[in-house]
Design an enzyme around this catalytic site. Structure first.
Site, PDB file in Angstrom:
ATOM      1  N   CYS A   2       0.888  -1.257   0.018  1.00  0.00           N
ATOM      2  CA  CYS A   2      -0.086  -0.045   0.153  1.00  0.00           C
ATOM      3  C   CYS A   2       0.982   1.343  -0.142  1.00  0.00           C
ATOM      4  O   CYS A   2       2.008   1.296   0.586  1.00  0.00           O
ATOM      5  CB  CYS A   2      -0.757   0.214   1.202  1.00  0.00           C
ATOM      6  SG  CYS A   2      -1.858  -1.435   1.521  1.00  0.00           S
ATOM      7  N   ARG A  27       4.701   0.806  -6.082  1.00  0.00           N
ATOM      8  CA  ARG A  27       4.726  -0.361  -5.018  1.00  0.00           C
ATOM      9  C   ARG A  27       3.537  -1.377  -5.325  1.00  0.00           C
ATOM     10  O   ARG A  27       3.613  -2.195  -4.731  1.00  0.00           O
ATOM     11  CB  ARG A  27       4.395   0.672  -3.862  1.00  0.00           C
ATOM     12  CG  ARG A  27       5.328   1.400  -3.247  1.00  0.00           C
ATOM     13  CD  ARG A  27       4.781   2.624  -2.179  1.00  0.00           C
ATOM     14  NE  ARG A  27       4.510   2.012  -0.921  1.00  0.00           N
ATOM     15  CZ  ARG A  27       5.260   1.588  -0.123  1.00  0.00           C
ATOM     16  NH1 ARG A  27       6.682   2.286  -0.323  1.00  0.00           N
ATOM     17  NH2 ARG A  27       4.759   0.964   1.151  1.00  0.00           N
ATOM     18  N   LYS A 604      11.743 -10.280 -17.422  1.00  0.00           N
ATOM     19  CA  LYS A 604      11.002 -10.321 -16.307  1.00  0.00           C
ATOM     20  C   LYS A 604       9.966 -11.426 -15.995  1.00  0.00           C
ATOM     21  O   LYS A 604       9.862 -12.217 -15.325  1.00  0.00           O
ATOM     22  CB  LYS A 604      10.492  -8.988 -15.501  1.00  0.00           C
ATOM     23  CG  LYS A 604      10.037  -9.072 -14.105  1.00  0.00           C
ATOM     24  CD  LYS A 604      10.847  -9.545 -13.077  1.00  0.00           C
ATOM     25  CE  LYS A 604      10.364  -9.969 -11.756  1.00  0.00           C
ATOM     26  NZ  LYS A 604      11.393 -10.678 -10.928  1.00  0.00           N
TER      27      LYS A 604
HETATM   28  O1  M6R Z   1       6.984 -15.192 -13.075  1.00  0.00           O
HETATM   29  P1  M6R Z   1       7.645 -16.677 -13.051  1.00  0.00           P
HETATM   30  O2  M6R Z   1       7.743 -17.000 -11.530  1.00  0.00           O
HETATM   31  O3  M6R Z   1       6.381 -17.814 -13.502  1.00  0.00           O
HETATM   32  O4  M6R Z   1       8.757 -16.707 -13.673  1.00  0.00           O
HETATM   33  C1  M6R Z   1       9.551 -17.949 -13.906  1.00  0.00           C
HETATM   34  C2  M6R Z   1      10.806 -17.632 -14.127  1.00  0.00           C
HETATM   35  O5  M6R Z   1      11.064 -17.111 -15.449  1.00  0.00           O
HETATM   36  C3  M6R Z   1      11.706 -16.742 -13.077  1.00  0.00           C
HETATM   37  O6  M6R Z   1      11.484 -17.576 -11.636  1.00  0.00           O
HETATM   38  C4  M6R Z   1      13.134 -16.649 -13.403  1.00  0.00           C
HETATM   39  O7  M6R Z   1      13.855 -17.808 -13.257  1.00  0.00           O
HETATM   40  C5  M6R Z   1      13.654 -15.477 -12.335  1.00  0.00           C
HETATM   41  N1  M6R Z   1      13.220 -14.337 -12.922  1.00  0.00           N
HETATM   42  C6  M6R Z   1      15.112 -15.977 -12.017  1.00  0.00           C
HETATM   43  O8  M6R Z   1      15.586 -14.928 -11.185  1.00  0.00           O
END
Ligand code: M6R
Length: 609
Positions: A2, A27, A604
């Site tokens: 929040c 946030r 990401k």
């Molecule tokens: O959004 P998600 O948790 O499904 O993503 C899975 C992977 O791409 C993610 O955990 C990736 O391995 C990390 N960014 C690594 O730090």
């Protein structure tokens, strides 16, 4: 998480509040609202959705016209995102905005209901508003002070009393809150970016101190209501740095946010000392039905699954298979009605995880999603859903999402073990209580290990390749440590079950090769130490992450560097042991001149195959 803002001054208060809230959008939030004094009455406008939705609503219903007010963006914890659960919340003579969690809100609510009070929302915040109203004695500071004595948990509050239309009050315990000042105007905010467009001067509010903002300026009292002088600070950040809360990168900011993220995630799911996942659609009756569990995920989320396998099998005695989503979806997996398939995902949009979940559903399995991003595809389509309440994770390398995924998996495992009669209620309570201590333990590790990790990272910069080893839970954790390091430092690294080294991989060891060894599980520590000695005698440089108890029993010369972490409940050790691994990865990346927030070639959210 929040965001709170508040304003007293000559400007149009509604405009200031909405504008300040936009600076806290990073946030994360699912609803927004403001309350402003208009002709001595408090006028509140709030809505589920984005700030744009709030602006549309303000146009429709009429913007409150005034110069004193509070505003809020909500990241739902207690009760779903909805208009009625949005902040501000009110009692008859009080209106408040809140960030944090009131841990004892159920008992306070029961008390207030017994006094004849009724509630509109499901939030813990409305309980505070009603309690303030109940205790109101005409003196705002005394009233706030007496309510503070009743509250347990972490919170920051912006408060307006109907009888004081020229004032905003603010108080905090653990959750962040600053008080900004400029010529003839003052502000409250969860974070500096919210006020930067108006002023760079601000005060940091300490725990249980109360600030009063009025047209005369700002004043502060301590927890005994004694007036205090505070040191004025000046922000020297630009907007981007400010959003990072003064940290140089989101990755290290998010590592530092982990204690709060764990707390925010677990506390709403604990009732009377036991896990309570009913709000997520999970009941003891339902859990008793499952005979097989598969955890499907990618990357870091899959590593959470590996820890989950050890913990669930150990506690609930149900076989757990962990599968990489991109493999699972093309493998004609054996799954059918009566099976539980758990999908773990930070983004909730990972293409392979989503496809794997759809396949599992199609084959008749019940699906449970553990997801961070609200309203994402995986969250919407799963049969049952537990949100990790980590807040937005901006750095590509997952840190606080992983630790909150672990926390949820633990709570789930405890509840499952209870449902299957594999642990007694007393044992379950003991485990839950140990889990509630983890935020503090993680904070301790951050405070005490960062410098050492920073130093050790200088020794890793020139490595071409390194190994992570461990046994049991330590092996599951090594996988995550290795991924973290390789993705941000670009140094090749692999994780191995320590006992597997002799079956081939030990041939890779050569003079000076770093081997990062995790040893937190007492029953296998002697075995891991033997493996360490084997690689050390072949020239490896050993970096050992172990408990303080293990460190005390170490013979001289076994490890080149030791990172000690406090011993806690052994099953929970991955939660603390991952922290030095994350910090080590971060500083190695920095030493190599990499941007740890945006590692090359990575996104990401992987929404394509
Ligand atoms: O959004 P998600 O948790 O499904 O993503 C899975 C992977 O791409 C993610 O955990 C990736 O391995 C990390 N960014 C690594 O730090």
């Amino acid at each position: 998480m929040c965001g709170i803002v508040g304003y007293v001054g000559p400007r149009d208060c509604s405009d200031v509040l909405v504008s300040a809230l936009t600076k806290l959008e990073y946030r994360g939030y699912d609803s927004a609202g403001i309350a402003v004094f208009e002709n001595n009455e408090i006028k509140t406008v709030k809505t589920q959705g984005r700030l744009k939705d709030l602006e549309d609503k303000l146009k429709k219903v009429g913007k409150p016209e005034g110069h004193v007010g509070i505003g809020h963006t909500r990241w739902a914890t207690h009760g779903e995102p909805s208009d009625v659960n949005s902040h501000p919340h009110s009692g008859a003579r009080v209106t408040i905005v809140h960030n944090g969690i009131i841990e004892n809100y159920i008992e306070l609510k029961e008390f207030l209901v017994a006094q004849g009070r009724t509630f509109l929302s499901e939030t813990d915040t409305e309980v505070v508003a009603q309690l303030l109203d109940y205790k109101y004695n005409g003196n705002p500071l005394e009233t706030i002070d007496s309510v503070l004595a009743e509250l347990k948990g972490s919170f920051a509050l912006g408060i307006m009393f109907k009888d004081f239309p020229d004032k905003v009050f603010a108080v905090r315990r653990e959750s962040p809150l600053i008080v900004g000042v400029a010529d003839g105007e003052s502000f409250i905010a969860s974070d500096v970016p919210a006020i930067l467009q108006y002023t760079r001067d601000y005060y940091l509010l300490d725990h249980d101190e109360i600030a009063t903002l009025s047209s005369d300026g700002v004043s502060f009292v301590d927890e005994h209501l004694q007036p205090i002088e505070k040191e004025l600070k000046t922000a020297d950040w630009d907007m981007e740095a400010a959003e990072k809360g003064g940290y140089p990168h989101f990755m290290i900011k998010e590592i530092n946010e982990q204690p709060t993220a764990i707390k925010t995630t677990i506390m709403p799911r604990i009732r009377n000392g036991l896990p309570c996942l009913e709000e997520c659609g999970i009941t003891l009756e339902k859990l008793r039905e499952f005979k097989n569990i598969t955890i499907v995920a990618c990357g870091t989320a899959m590593h959470t699954g590996m820890v989950g396998k050890y913990v669930i099998e150990d506690l609930a005695r149900i076989p757990v298979t962990v599968d990489i989503a991109s493999e699972y979806r093309y493998r004609n997996p054996i799954v059918s009605e009566g099976d539980l398939v758990i999908i773990i995902s930070q983004s909730g949009e990972t293409a392979d995880s989503l496809a794997a979940m759809r396949l599992a559903k199609q084959k008749g399995a019940t699906t449970l999603a553990i997801v961070n991003a609200k309203g994402s595809s995986i969250a919407r389509e799963a049969d049952m859903l537990i949100y990790t309440l980590a807040g937005p994770e901006i750095a590509v390398a997952s840190t606080k999402a992983y630790i909150t995924q672990l926390s949820v998996v633990y709570l789930f495992a405890f509840e499952l073990a209870l449902a299957k009669d594999c642990v007694s209620e007393a044992e379950c309570r003991r485990l839950v209580s140990a889990l509630t201590k983890m935020p503090e333990a993680v904070q301790y590790v951050i405070d005490n290990c960062e410098e050492k990790c920073k130093y050790i990272a200088t020794k890793l910069v020139t490595a071409d390749s390194l190994l992570y080893i461990g046994r049991g839970l330590d092996y599951a954790l090594s996988m995550e440590g290795s991924l973290k390091l390789k993705e941000v430092s670009y140094i090749h690294s692999e994780s191995y079950a320590a006992g597997e080294l002799k079956h081939g991989t030990i041939s890779l060891i050569e003079d000076g090769m770093p081997v990062i060894s995790v040893a937190t599980q007492t029953d296998v520590i002697p075995k891991t130490i033997s493996n360490i000695v084997e690689v050390k005698s072949r020239g490896a440089k050993i970096i050992l992450v172990c408990t303080d108890a293990c460190a005390r029993g170490l013979k001289d010369g076994v490890a080149d560097y030791v990172i000690e972490i406090p011993h806690s409940e052994e099953l929970l050790m991955p939660i603390t042991a991952v922290v030095p691994l994350q910090i080590l990865a971060y500083y190695t990346a920095i030493n190599r001149g990499n941007d740890p927030d945006k590692p090359r070639n990575l996104a990401k959210s992987v929404t394509v195959e």
